[in-house]
Design a protein around this motif. Sequence first.
Motif, PDB file in Angstrom:
ATOM      1  N   TYR A   1      14.502  -2.003  16.532  1.00 50.89           N
ATOM      2  CA  TYR A   1      14.309  -2.060  15.072  1.00 50.89           C
ATOM      3  C   TYR A   1      15.497  -2.792  14.436  1.00 50.89           C
ATOM      4  CZ  TYR A   1      13.856  -0.822  10.169  1.00 50.89           C
ATOM      5  OH  TYR A   1      13.772  -0.901   8.786  1.00 50.89           O
TER       6      TYR A   1
ATOM      7  N   ASN B   1       7.955  -7.806   2.573  1.00 49.67           N
ATOM      8  CA  ASN B   1       8.332  -6.384   2.653  1.00 49.67           C
ATOM      9  C   ASN B   1       7.650  -5.658   3.806  1.00 49.67           C
ATOM     10  OD1 ASN B   1       8.978  -3.574   1.467  1.00 49.67           O
ATOM     11  ND2 ASN B   1       6.735  -3.642   1.384  1.00 49.67           N
TER      12      ASN B   1
ATOM     13  N   ARG C   1      -2.920  -3.554   5.229  1.00 46.58           N
ATOM     14  CA  ARG C   1      -4.089  -3.383   6.100  1.00 46.58           C
ATOM     15  C   ARG C   1      -5.045  -2.321   5.572  1.00 46.58           C
ATOM     16  NH1 ARG C   1      -0.647  -1.903  11.172  1.00 46.58           N
ATOM     17  NH2 ARG C   1       0.327  -0.874   9.396  1.00 46.58           N
ATOM     18  N   ARG C   2      -4.544  -1.381   4.748  1.00 48.06           N
ATOM     19  CA  ARG C   2      -5.413  -0.289   4.281  1.00 48.06           C
ATOM     20  C   ARG C   2      -6.104  -0.680   2.973  1.00 48.06           C
ATOM     21  NH1 ARG C   2      -0.914   4.317   5.106  1.00 48.06           N
ATOM     22  NH2 ARG C   2       0.376   2.515   4.601  1.00 48.06           N
TER      23      ARG C   2
ATOM     24  N   ILE D   1       8.189   0.928  -0.738  1.00 52.21           N
ATOM     25  CA  ILE D   1       8.877  -0.102  -1.537  1.00 52.21           C
ATOM     26  C   ILE D   1       7.884  -1.101  -2.141  1.00 52.21           C
ATOM     27  CG2 ILE D   1      10.475  -2.071  -1.392  1.00 52.21           C
ATOM     28  CD1 ILE D   1      11.968  -0.568   0.852  1.00 52.21           C
TER      29      ILE D   1
ATOM     30  N   ASP E   1      -3.636  -8.399   8.261  1.00 56.01           N
ATOM     31  CA  ASP E   1      -2.542  -7.925   9.114  1.00 56.01           C
ATOM     32  C   ASP E   1      -1.529  -9.068   9.251  1.00 56.01           C
ATOM     33  OD1 ASP E   1      -0.927  -7.216  11.307  1.00 56.01           O
ATOM     34  OD2 ASP E   1      -2.556  -6.093  12.254  1.00 56.01           O
TER      35      ASP E   1
ATOM     36  N   LYS F   1      15.791  -6.419  12.218  1.00 53.61           N
ATOM     37  CA  LYS F   1      16.375  -6.556  10.878  1.00 53.61           C
ATOM     38  C   LYS F   1      17.589  -7.505  10.894  1.00 53.61           C
ATOM     39  CE  LYS F   1      13.370  -4.222   8.553  1.00 53.61           C
ATOM     40  NZ  LYS F   1      12.496  -4.901   7.559  1.00 53.61           N
TER      41      LYS F   1
ATOM     42  N   THR G   1       0.824  -1.229   0.000  1.00 52.00           N
ATOM     43  CA  THR G   1       0.000   0.000   0.000  1.00 52.00           C
ATOM     44  C   THR G   1       0.847   1.264   0.000  1.00 52.00           C
ATOM     45  OG1 THR G   1      -0.108  -0.044   2.414  1.00 52.00           O
ATOM     46  CG2 THR G   1      -1.926  -1.110   1.228  1.00 52.00           C
ATOM     47  N   SER G   2       2.162   1.117   0.118  1.00 50.82           N
ATOM     48  CA  SER G   2       3.018   2.301   0.237  1.00 50.82           C
ATOM     49  C   SER G   2       4.470   1.936  -0.086  1.00 50.82           C
ATOM     50  CB  SER G   2       2.893   2.780   1.693  1.00 50.82           C
ATOM     51  OG  SER G   2       3.885   3.718   2.004  1.00 50.82           O
TER      52      SER G   2
ATOM     53  N   THR H   1      10.097   7.148   2.230  1.00 52.65           N
ATOM     54  CA  THR H   1       8.761   6.565   2.035  1.00 52.65           C
ATOM     55  C   THR H   1       7.915   7.076   3.209  1.00 52.65           C
ATOM     56  OG1 THR H   1       9.387   4.655   3.364  1.00 52.65           O
ATOM     57  CG2 THR H   1       9.701   4.433   0.999  1.00 52.65           C
TER      58      THR H   1
HETATM   59  P1  NDP Z   1       6.167   2.323   4.291  1.00 57.23           P
HETATM   60  O1  NDP Z   1       5.717   2.747   5.640  1.00 57.23           O
HETATM   61  O2  NDP Z   1       6.014   3.290   3.171  1.00 57.23           O
HETATM   62  O3  NDP Z   1       5.467   0.945   3.898  1.00 57.23           O
HETATM   63  C1  NDP Z   1       5.291  -0.090   4.824  1.00 57.23           C
HETATM   64  C2  NDP Z   1       4.301  -1.103   4.292  1.00 57.23           C
HETATM   65  O4  NDP Z   1       4.182  -2.168   5.254  1.00 57.23           O
HETATM   66  C3  NDP Z   1       2.910  -0.518   4.100  1.00 57.23           C
HETATM   67  O5  NDP Z   1       2.383  -0.979   2.877  1.00 57.23           O
HETATM   68  C4  NDP Z   1       2.115  -1.075   5.257  1.00 57.23           C
HETATM   69  O6  NDP Z   1       0.768  -1.299   4.871  1.00 57.23           O
HETATM   70  C5  NDP Z   1       2.811  -2.431   5.485  1.00 57.23           C
HETATM   71  N1  NDP Z   1       2.585  -2.931   6.836  1.00 57.23           N
HETATM   72  C6  NDP Z   1       3.058  -2.425   7.995  1.00 57.23           C
HETATM   73  N2  NDP Z   1       2.593  -3.132   9.046  1.00 57.23           N
HETATM   74  C7  NDP Z   1       1.808  -4.119   8.532  1.00 57.23           C
HETATM   75  C8  NDP Z   1       1.033  -5.160   9.095  1.00 57.23           C
HETATM   76  N3  NDP Z   1       0.971  -5.363  10.422  1.00 57.23           N
HETATM   77  N4  NDP Z   1       0.340  -5.980   8.274  1.00 57.23           N
HETATM   78  C9  NDP Z   1       0.382  -5.790   6.937  1.00 57.23           C
HETATM   79  N5  NDP Z   1       1.097  -4.825   6.330  1.00 57.23           N
HETATM   80  C10 NDP Z   1       1.798  -3.991   7.118  1.00 57.23           C
HETATM   81  O7  NDP Z   1       7.701   1.929   4.470  1.00 57.23           O
HETATM   82  P2  NDP Z   1       8.803   1.292   3.483  1.00 57.23           P
HETATM   83  O8  NDP Z   1       8.260   1.065   2.138  1.00 57.23           O
HETATM   84  O9  NDP Z   1      10.015   2.121   3.630  1.00 57.23           O
HETATM   85  O10 NDP Z   1       9.061  -0.078   4.234  1.00 57.23           O
HETATM   86  C11 NDP Z   1       9.002  -1.343   3.622  1.00 57.23           C
HETATM   87  C12 NDP Z   1      10.058  -2.231   4.225  1.00 57.23           C
HETATM   88  O11 NDP Z   1      11.335  -1.681   3.943  1.00 57.23           O
HETATM   89  C13 NDP Z   1       9.995  -2.371   5.753  1.00 57.23           C
HETATM   90  O12 NDP Z   1      10.233  -3.711   6.079  1.00 57.23           O
HETATM   91  C14 NDP Z   1      11.125  -1.469   6.234  1.00 57.23           C
HETATM   92  O13 NDP Z   1      11.630  -1.895   7.469  1.00 57.23           O
HETATM   93  C15 NDP Z   1      12.124  -1.671   5.118  1.00 57.23           C
HETATM   94  N6  NDP Z   1      13.141  -0.645   4.945  1.00 57.23           N
HETATM   95  C16 NDP Z   1      12.817   0.676   4.856  1.00 57.23           C
HETATM   96  C17 NDP Z   1      13.823   1.623   4.705  1.00 57.23           C
HETATM   97  C18 NDP Z   1      13.531   3.087   4.714  1.00 57.23           C
HETATM   98  O14 NDP Z   1      14.453   3.874   5.030  1.00 57.23           O
HETATM   99  N7  NDP Z   1      12.337   3.518   4.329  1.00 57.23           N
HETATM  100  C19 NDP Z   1      15.230   1.223   4.548  1.00 57.23           C
HETATM  101  C20 NDP Z   1      15.449  -0.191   4.688  1.00 57.23           C
HETATM  102  C21 NDP Z   1      14.444  -1.080   4.854  1.00 57.23           C
HETATM  103  P3  NDP Z   1      -0.536  -0.994   5.766  1.00 57.23           P
HETATM  104  O15 NDP Z   1      -0.187   0.146   6.685  1.00 57.23           O
HETATM  105  O16 NDP Z   1      -1.583  -0.657   4.748  1.00 57.23           O
HETATM  106  O17 NDP Z   1      -0.807  -2.270   6.460  1.00 57.23           O
END
Ligand code: NDP
Length: 252
Positions: A153, A87, A34-35, A14, A60, A157, A11-12, A188
């Motif tokens: 965190y 992801n 979740r959204r 990566i 979730d 990882k 939903t957001s 992001t």
């Molecule tokens: P965003 O917050 O933009 O995206 C996170 C995504 O994870 C959303 O789509 C959210 O969807 C989903 N999510 C979170 N919790 C849940 C849950 N309980 N159940 C289902 N879906 C869930 O962040 P990023 O795109 O940056 O993050 C993606 C991954 O990349 C993560 O694992 C993060 O740790 C990792 N990462 C990020 C970095 C950064 O600097 N941004 C760098 C390195 C790694 P929804 O809320 O709709 O459920």
Amino acid sequence: MTKIALITGATSGIGRSTAFELASHGYNLIITGRRKDRLDHITKEITGKYSVQVLALNFDVRKYEEVKNAISSLSTEWKNIDVLINNAGLAAGLSDIQDGDLEDWEAMIDTNIKGLLYMTKEVSPLMIKNNSGHIINISSTAGKEVYPKGNVYCATKFAVDALNKGMRIDLLPHNIKVTSINPGLLETEFSLVRFKGDEEKAKKVYEGFEPLHPEDVADTIWFVLSRPAHVCLNEVLMTATAQASSRDVFRK
Ligand code: NDP
Ligand code: 8X3
């Protein structure tokens, strides 16, 4: 035959960018999050742009029953998952260990470690049945080095990195590739989530340099997926040009 990729957290950030990238290469997609409103919107956007099928699953990853039901609800055709991208994840808070918030710790451990495990437990048997597949785990530079106040965190990882290595070994006899992608600072919704909606704090993280963009990771995922059948990239560590380590960032 058209390949199927399942992307958690589409939903957001990566996940969303990767969905568009893989659709551009003809993959049919299972997108999750979740959204629901976002999933519906992204489904419309992708199917309006590319001739692929998109199935949205709204659950979730922290809840095993929801994960199990979502995967078992798939038709026989959709169960032929070629690629799983673990992801979905988050950082919640940034504080010294003694000041950590229990709810934040649990959210990170439950999502980043247990959610990834639940997804893998349900999807890997489908790949084993087909003697083929590729699991991509999104870890982080935080899975390679610990930085101040990043304690839990970073621990989640590091766990993803260990699980990546474990999966690689266990899934060897089943012709399943396993790759971890470890990106550095990337703009992001990540920091907005970490700082509970504080936009100013979130913006500061990326001030004075060009961070990675989600499209950069999506592009790398495509590179990883498009290697020949006998080649597996086990891990990819990638940062912005201005970042050398978790703590070394050259800001103007
Ligand atoms: P965003 O917050 O933009 O995206 C996170 C995504 O994870 C959303 O789509 C959210 O969807 C989903 N999510 C979170 N919790 C849940 C849950 N309980 N159940 C289902 N879906 C869930 O962040 P990023 O795109 O940056 O993050 C993606 C991954 O990349 C993560 O694992 C993060 O740790 C990792 N990462 C990020 C970095 C950064 O600097 N941004 C760098 C390195 C790694 P929804 O809320 O709709 O459920
Ligand atoms: C996200 C990168 O450095 O903000 O995993 O932890 S960092």
